[in-house]
Design a protein around this motif. Structure first.
Motif, PDB file in Angstrom:
ATOM      1  N   LEU A  91       0.919  -1.226   0.023  1.00  0.00           N
ATOM      2  CA  LEU A  91      -0.021  -0.041   0.051  1.00  0.00           C
ATOM      3  C   LEU A  91       0.912   1.202   0.006  1.00  0.00           C
ATOM      4  N   PRO A  92       0.292   2.374  -0.526  1.00  0.00           N
ATOM      5  CA  PRO A  92       1.134   3.781  -0.472  1.00  0.00           C
ATOM      6  C   PRO A  92       1.244   4.018   1.091  1.00  0.00           C
ATOM      7  N   PRO A  93       2.550   4.588   1.470  1.00  0.00           N
ATOM      8  CA  PRO A  93       3.073   4.784   2.921  1.00  0.00           C
ATOM      9  C   PRO A  93       1.854   5.424   3.701  1.00  0.00           C
TER      10      PRO A  93
ATOM     11  N   ALA B  47       5.622   1.219  18.580  1.00  0.00           N
ATOM     12  CA  ALA B  47       4.967   1.128  17.268  1.00  0.00           C
ATOM     13  C   ALA B  47       4.865   2.738  16.531  1.00  0.00           C
ATOM     14  N   MET B  48       4.378   3.482  17.321  1.00  0.00           N
ATOM     15  CA  MET B  48       4.334   4.946  16.906  1.00  0.00           C
ATOM     16  C   MET B  48       5.633   5.311  16.387  1.00  0.00           C
ATOM     17  N   ARG B  49       6.769   5.339  16.974  1.00  0.00           N
ATOM     18  CA  ARG B  49       8.104   5.649  16.785  1.00  0.00           C
ATOM     19  C   ARG B  49       8.194   5.086  15.380  1.00  0.00           C
ATOM     20  N   LYS B  50       7.959   3.904  15.274  1.00  0.00           N
ATOM     21  CA  LYS B  50       8.386   3.337  13.839  1.00  0.00           C
ATOM     22  C   LYS B  50       7.431   3.824  12.825  1.00  0.00           C
ATOM     23  N   LEU B  51       6.316   4.311  12.873  1.00  0.00           N
ATOM     24  CA  LEU B  51       5.407   4.851  11.956  1.00  0.00           C
ATOM     25  C   LEU B  51       6.260   6.255  11.466  1.00  0.00           C
ATOM     26  N   ILE B  52       6.542   6.980  12.604  1.00  0.00           N
ATOM     27  CA  ILE B  52       7.024   8.308  12.233  1.00  0.00           C
ATOM     28  C   ILE B  52       8.171   8.064  11.472  1.00  0.00           C
ATOM     29  N   ASP B  53       8.988   7.198  11.885  1.00  0.00           N
ATOM     30  CA  ASP B  53      10.557   7.014  11.149  1.00  0.00           C
ATOM     31  C   ASP B  53      10.155   6.558   9.567  1.00  0.00           C
ATOM     32  N   TYR B  54       9.027   5.753   9.560  1.00  0.00           N
ATOM     33  CA  TYR B  54       8.664   5.260   8.331  1.00  0.00           C
ATOM     34  C   TYR B  54       8.100   6.445   7.283  1.00  0.00           C
ATOM     35  N   LEU B  55       7.560   7.377   8.028  1.00  0.00           N
ATOM     36  CA  LEU B  55       6.936   8.646   7.060  1.00  0.00           C
ATOM     37  C   LEU B  55       8.204   9.238   6.588  1.00  0.00           C
ATOM     38  N   ASP B  56       9.068   9.190   7.621  1.00  0.00           N
ATOM     39  CA  ASP B  56      10.484  10.243   7.431  1.00  0.00           C
ATOM     40  C   ASP B  56      11.322   9.414   6.329  1.00  0.00           C
ATOM     41  N   GLN B  57      11.503   8.263   6.145  1.00  0.00           N
ATOM     42  CA  GLN B  57      12.077   7.515   5.260  1.00  0.00           C
ATOM     43  C   GLN B  57      11.678   7.774   3.900  1.00  0.00           C
ATOM     44  N   PHE B  58      10.281   8.007   3.865  1.00  0.00           N
ATOM     45  CA  PHE B  58       9.644   8.105   2.400  1.00  0.00           C
ATOM     46  C   PHE B  58       9.558   9.699   2.172  1.00  0.00           C
TER      47      PHE B  58
END
Lengths: 196, 196
Positions: free
Chosen positions: B80-82, B131-142
């Motif tokens: 899915l799109p991020p 989990a929230m930290r991972k989601l923020i990192d994930y947005l940042d990576q993209f």
């Protein structure tokens, strides 16, 4: 007249004893017997002020709510720039010291306890949702709220943010300390306010 | 081998019976006796699977956590799109139907109950902050996160927002329904993401 005042004062002392018992032992420990002991009263004397355990607990919770409302009203009356006033009010709602963390503990224990007693339970009891709506309206009146924002959704969001922070400040006071709470709230106000 | 499987299956059935008892009567009603009755077992048979009430309740809570983690992992693996993926994950954490609201009820009752039992209680038990930290990192990576944002504060804010919404979805399911939760989350993602 003095008798009436004594009666109310004694009820407050008992409610405060109830808070201490809840803080130390949780709701399971908040029996009439334990509260009487903490208040240094006989069971009979306590029953003179509260006829049932639920009556006592509802009163103790009402007192928590009144204390918070009084602190908020005091700030609302101060002569401060709108954004600063709102920040200070939010910092009164989210627990940032031992006293307000204790209030949150009592709220939490109380809500869990009364959730399955429908005659007593009222989800809206703390009035925070309505207070958040007023704060968003207040920002809007001063033309401080970004134009494109939906006020209904911003109210819901602020309400969730505040209660989530309050919950975490209670559960993890070391990480979610006053400084961190302040930074989150300042960042949030910044994100919804128009540039000045 | 089959015996081992039966043992685990029976433990799950007992945990599910415990959830039903907690949902109906609250934690005060979650006695070993009531749970055995709900699971249609004798007290002796239940004790074969769990030797104490706390052991049973800790296991029941662990199961809630595992169910939520399994749903989140399933979405994480989807193509899915991020931003859409993150929205879907957040919508699995905030309760939006009877099943997930029941999980939140169990979490709430459990947290209130174990808060005063230090040997068992672990504030970080639900892993949502990480989990929230991972989601923020994930947005940042993209490169989807706005540049000027402080990731630490955005993690804390998203965590508070999610848990506040979860609390309100449980306490006031009529106002805080799926549609409203979705609108708040979409608005929040919009407020932290860079324009595409």
């Amino acid at each position: 007249m003095p008798k009436r005042i004594d009666h109310e004062k004694r009820r407050k002392q008992i409610a405060e004893a109830a808070w201490r018992v809840i803080l130390e032992r949780g709701m399971e420990g908040a029996t009439v017997r334990n509260i009487a002991e903490e208040a240094e009263l006989s069971l009979g004397a306590l029953r003179h002020y509260f006829s049932t355990q639920d009556e006592l607990l509802v009163y103790a919770m009402k007192l928590v709510k009144e204390k918070a409302a009084a602190r908020i009203n005091e700030i609302a009356l101060q002569d401060l720039p709108p954004k600063e006033k709102i920040l200070n009010i939010l910092l009164e709602i989210v627990p940032t010291d031992d006293e307000t963390r204790a209030e949150m503990e009592v709220w939490f224990a109380f809500t869990a306890y009364f959730r399955h007693k429908e005659t007593v339970y009222d989800a809206q009891h703390d009035g925070i949702f309505i207070a958040m709506r007023k704060l968003i309206d207040y920002l809007d009146q001063f033309h401080l709220l970004q134009n494109h924002l939906d006020k209904e959704i911003e109210t819901e969001k602020l309400y969730a943010l505040i209660d989530g922070l309050a919950l975490h400040a209670m559960l993890e006071p070391e990480r979610v300390n006053k400084k961190r709470i302040e930074r989150v709230l300042i960042q949030h106000l910044h994100s919804i306010c128009a540039d000045e």
